[in-house]
Motif scaffolding. Structure first.
Motif, PDB file in Angstrom:
ATOM      1  N   HIS A 168      61.154 139.557  17.255  1.00  0.00           N
ATOM      2  CA  HIS A 168      62.310 137.895  17.059  1.00  0.00           C
ATOM      3  C   HIS A 168      61.644 136.845  19.138  1.00  0.00           C
ATOM      4  O   HIS A 168      61.602 135.878  18.753  1.00  0.00           O
ATOM      5  N   LEU A 169      61.380 137.586  19.178  1.00  0.00           N
ATOM      6  CA  LEU A 169      61.330 137.199  20.735  1.00  0.00           C
ATOM      7  C   LEU A 169      60.490 136.466  20.859  1.00  0.00           C
ATOM      8  O   LEU A 169      60.159 135.413  21.973  1.00  0.00           O
ATOM      9  N   LYS A 170      59.105 137.067  20.894  1.00  0.00           N
ATOM     10  CA  LYS A 170      58.036 136.634  20.805  1.00  0.00           C
ATOM     11  C   LYS A 170      57.587 135.403  19.383  1.00  0.00           C
ATOM     12  O   LYS A 170      57.095 134.617  20.604  1.00  0.00           O
ATOM     13  N   GLU A 171      58.315 135.393  18.900  1.00  0.00           N
ATOM     14  CA  GLU A 171      58.646 134.309  17.984  1.00  0.00           C
ATOM     15  C   GLU A 171      59.322 133.318  18.527  1.00  0.00           C
ATOM     16  O   GLU A 171      58.382 132.049  19.038  1.00  0.00           O
ATOM     17  N   ALA A 172      60.107 133.594  19.047  1.00  0.00           N
ATOM     18  CA  ALA A 172      61.001 132.110  19.640  1.00  0.00           C
ATOM     19  C   ALA A 172      60.176 131.594  20.916  1.00  0.00           C
ATOM     20  O   ALA A 172      59.974 130.479  21.252  1.00  0.00           O
ATOM     21  N   GLU A 173      59.455 132.530  21.965  1.00  0.00           N
ATOM     22  CA  GLU A 173      58.496 132.403  22.636  1.00  0.00           C
ATOM     23  C   GLU A 173      57.756 131.351  22.230  1.00  0.00           C
ATOM     24  O   GLU A 173      57.312 130.647  22.963  1.00  0.00           O
ATOM     25  N   ARG A 174      57.036 131.292  21.240  1.00  0.00           N
ATOM     26  CA  ARG A 174      56.281 131.119  20.462  1.00  0.00           C
ATOM     27  C   ARG A 174      56.214 129.577  20.329  1.00  0.00           C
ATOM     28  O   ARG A 174      55.279 128.813  20.435  1.00  0.00           O
ATOM     29  N   PHE A 175      57.312 129.250  19.865  1.00  0.00           N
ATOM     30  CA  PHE A 175      58.478 127.954  19.096  1.00  0.00           C
ATOM     31  C   PHE A 175      58.720 126.797  20.703  1.00  0.00           C
ATOM     32  O   PHE A 175      59.489 125.856  20.775  1.00  0.00           O
ATOM     33  N   LYS A 176      58.391 127.588  21.618  1.00  0.00           N
ATOM     34  CA  LYS A 176      59.197 126.458  22.649  1.00  0.00           C
ATOM     35  C   LYS A 176      57.827 125.569  23.218  1.00  0.00           C
ATOM     36  O   LYS A 176      57.909 124.553  23.979  1.00  0.00           O
ATOM     37  N   ARG A 177      56.488 125.924  22.166  1.00  0.00           N
ATOM     38  CA  ARG A 177      55.242 124.813  22.953  1.00  0.00           C
ATOM     39  C   ARG A 177      55.709 123.878  21.985  1.00  0.00           C
ATOM     40  O   ARG A 177      55.576 123.905  20.060  1.00  0.00           O
ATOM     41  N   ASP A 178      55.592 122.716  22.400  1.00  0.00           N
ATOM     42  CA  ASP A 178      56.237 121.293  21.325  1.00  0.00           C
ATOM     43  C   ASP A 178      54.907 121.031  20.944  1.00  0.00           C
ATOM     44  O   ASP A 178      54.866 120.536  19.904  1.00  0.00           O
ATOM     45  N   ALA A 179      53.478 121.638  21.405  1.00  0.00           N
ATOM     46  CA  ALA A 179      52.364 120.849  20.244  1.00  0.00           C
ATOM     47  C   ALA A 179      52.535 121.603  19.405  1.00  0.00           C
ATOM     48  O   ALA A 179      52.180 121.313  18.392  1.00  0.00           O
TER      49      ALA A 179
END
Length: 644
Positions: free
Chosen positions: A221-232
């Motif tokens: 879940h942390l990996k997914e959260a980090e992934r969606f920090k990317r606005d692009a």
């Protein structure tokens, strides 16, 4: 000479004005601290906000004066001493401007969170609770609704919208139904004002409500959260999916024969003699149109009593998968864009006529089985007379399409809801939390105990109020009645295990669900059972029987298993004195067989001739154990369980 100097003077004046304005910003308060708010009694309360850097702020409340100086970033706060329940009061916040907050009550504040069953408003259950709504005049019960928002980067300091509403017959329609019945039960007993902060999002999984710190325990879940920090990435997904959806719906409209023929299929004079017949309610997959996505039209002739003609009447069409547009005598009377809301439309005056009338429903199904949910009301009524619309309908396929690709719900991604909807509340003292969630985690039930117990600790750590009461609803019975090894019973078991977390309570609802609806209408008993748990856990009433029987331990004696329970109240009973259902026993091979059952005082003995050496017992271990009937004498149902 004077004319040449004037622009310079203006520039200097505007510069001074700009500097002055920048250093004397108006004092602001968070949305929660506003007219009609409820503040937590018997504890210190924060009042905070924003002003110009180093600006002095004065707060006048309850005949006392508190002062603060904003820091370099403009943040300020004062702490009010503990105050007993009461009100209404007024608060004045003074700096370069003055804010007056009126109609403040001191009472108990509860955060109400979870997914759609907590979000579901009284408006959705208004037919069932018409009298409750009509008499919902209680200024001591107040509700603050937080609109869905998410952020993956930073915790929010405030929420962009929302206001406190007192319960009235009009406003209560917007209250969470579960939360309102909860508050009403507590107010009836304690006469203390109740504030409800509704921070819930339909369909949200538990991990969306975890903070960044808590997500570190769950690498996936942390990996997914980090992934969606990317606005692009977020922008790309949303742009692509909007385009796909728009194209899909444009194509089905363009290709829908019901709209493209010269005489539209919703026209009351359209001739449908050649259309085949289908039984409604039901799914078209089960009646010959297998695996069909796209548009199907339905038509039915009906007659109404003379007393309905030229009158406004109600049209109920159960629930429809996925979306619908409804026409009566060629006039559109309603449309709904997704599957879950009950279809409740009004047929206006002058639409119904003597003799033959025609109703037409255009149904769009974008994936899976389309059609009409069974065991719901399909009728026209004026309150005293009813026209039943069930039975044979004519149908025709408007167009066929490939299934629409699923949409990415950004608000469901880990951490996003905590940052945007919980973080802004953390400085506002509360009595506790009520939580109604779990349906969206049933596919991953094996991880739910870890996530949910972490969530409780996470929220407590961030609120810094110790182990405040955290009360939650166990999943109701749902889906067709059948033995099942799906995630529903396993998730209920994870919820049961969460009672090991200190100061938690669980409302068992295994008897008040609906097989065909994720959103059962009986929210009154849900709220009342949560309130019973609150009486015991939050209000210290140790005499109240606040739960149904909870499995505690087992003892194996001569081929039989003796089960022991807590929360037996005045004793265990079988509801309606019928034989106990849904008890199963297994040996080491875990092949379960139906058990014989005997109640002896506060224990239950189970056995089966097919299992000579019993090891494990389970009760109501299925999606929908309808009629599960182990209760205590106070009328509260036992939780499903599996012994180990």
């Amino acid at each position: 000479m004077r004319n040449k100097q004037q622009p310079l003077f203006l520039i200097v004046f505007l510069s001074i004005l700009f500097v002055y304005s920048g250093t004397h910003a108006e004092v602001r308060l968070p949305r929660l601290i506003s007219d009609g708010m409820v503040m937590q009694r018997d504890t210190k309360v924060n009042v905070w906000g924003w002003a110009a850097a180093n600006e002095k702020v004065t707060v006048r409340f309850h005949d006392k004066v508190y002062t603060a100086e904003a820091d370099a970033k403009g943040n300020w706060s004062v702490t009010l001493p503990a105050i007993k329940a009461g009100g209404p009061y007024t608060m004045r916040v003074e700096a370069s401007n003055v804010i007056e907050i009126k109609n403040i009550l001191i009472g108990d504040v509860w955060v109400c969170s979870g997914q759609s069953n907590m979000a579901l408003p009284m408006e959705r259950v208004k037919e069932r609770y018409a009298e409750v709504i009509a008499t919902a005049e209680n200024p001591a019960i107040r509700h603050f609704f937080i609109a869905t928002q998410y952020d993956f980067k930073n915790p929010f300091e405030d929420i962009p919208s929302g206001n406190w509403m007192s319960a009235t017959p009009e406003s209560v329609l917007k209250f969470s139904a579960t939360a309102y019945f909860y508050a009403r039960s507590l107010y009836e007993k304690y006469k203390v004002p109740i504030g409800l902060i509704n921070a819930s999002v339909g369909g949200s999984p538990a991990e969306a409500w975890l903070s960044a710190d808590a997500l570190k325990k769950f690498p996936e879940h942390l990996k997914e959260a980090e992934r969606f920090k990317r606005d692009a990435l977020v922008d790309s997904i949303q742009t692509t999916e909007r385009s796909i959806s728009r194209t899909w719906y444009n194509n089905i409209y363009k290709n829908d024969k019901g709209y493209q023929e010269q005489k539209k299929w919703y026209d009351s004079t359209y001739r449908d003699a050649h259309w085949p017949v289908m039984n409604i309610p039901g799914y078209w997959h089960d009646q010959g149109l297998k695996d069909l996505n796209g548009v199907v039209w339905f038509r039915k002739e009906f007659t109404v009593p003379a007393t309905m003609v030229d009158k406004s009447v109600k049209l109920y069409l159960g629930c429809i998968v996925d979306s619908d547009s409804v026409y009566v005598n060629g006039k559109m009377v309603g449309t709904t864009g997704y599957r879950y809301p009950p279809r409740r439309y009004t047929i206006p005056e002058q639409v119904l006529k003597p003799g033959k009338n025609v109703i037409v429903i255009r149904v769009i199904n974008n994936a899976g089985k389309g059609g009409f949910v069974e065991d719901k009301a399909y009728q026209i009524t004026n309150g005293t007379e009813t026209v039943d619309l069930r039975g044979a309908w004519k149908y025709q396929v408007g167009t066929v399409a490939q299934p629409l690709a699923p949409t990415t719900f950004m608000q469901y991604k880990p951490g996003g809801l905590f940052n945007a909807m919980i973080s802004p509340l953390l400085r506002f003292p509360i009595k506790g939390v009520i939580w109604y969630q779990g349906e969206s985690n049933t596919a991953r039930a094996d991880s739910y105990y870890a996530i949910f117990s972490t969530l409780i600790g996470d929220w407590r750590n961030h609120w810094r109020q110790g182990n405040f009461p955290f009360l939650y609803v166990q999943l109701s019975n749902y889906a067709p009645i059948a033995l099942s090894e799906s995630g529903w019973p396993a998730l209920r078991d994870a919820q049961l295990k969460t009672l090991s977390v200190p100061n938690t309570g669980m409302a068992v609802t295994i008897d008040i669900g609906e097989w065909n609806d994720l959103h059962p209408l009986n929210k009154e008993d849900v709220g009342k059972r949560l309130a019973l748990a609150a009486q015991h856990i939050a209000y210290g009433d140790k005499r109240v029987v606040y739960s149904g029987p909870i499995y505690q331990s087992k003892e194996i004696k001569g081929g039989k298993v003796v089960l022991y329970f807590t929360n037996t109240g005045s004793g265990l009973i079988s509801k309606n004195n019928e034989p106990l259902k849904y008890f199963e026993v297994a040996g080491a091979d875990r092949k379960f067989a139906q058990a014989q059952v005997k109640i002896t005082g506060n224990t239950i003995t189970v056995w089966s001739e097919q299992v000579k050496n019993p090891v494990v017992v389970r009760y109501a271990w299925m999606d929908n154990p309808q009629g599960a009937n182990l209760y205590n004498k106070q009328g509260l149902p036992a939780s499903p369980f599996m012994s180990e």
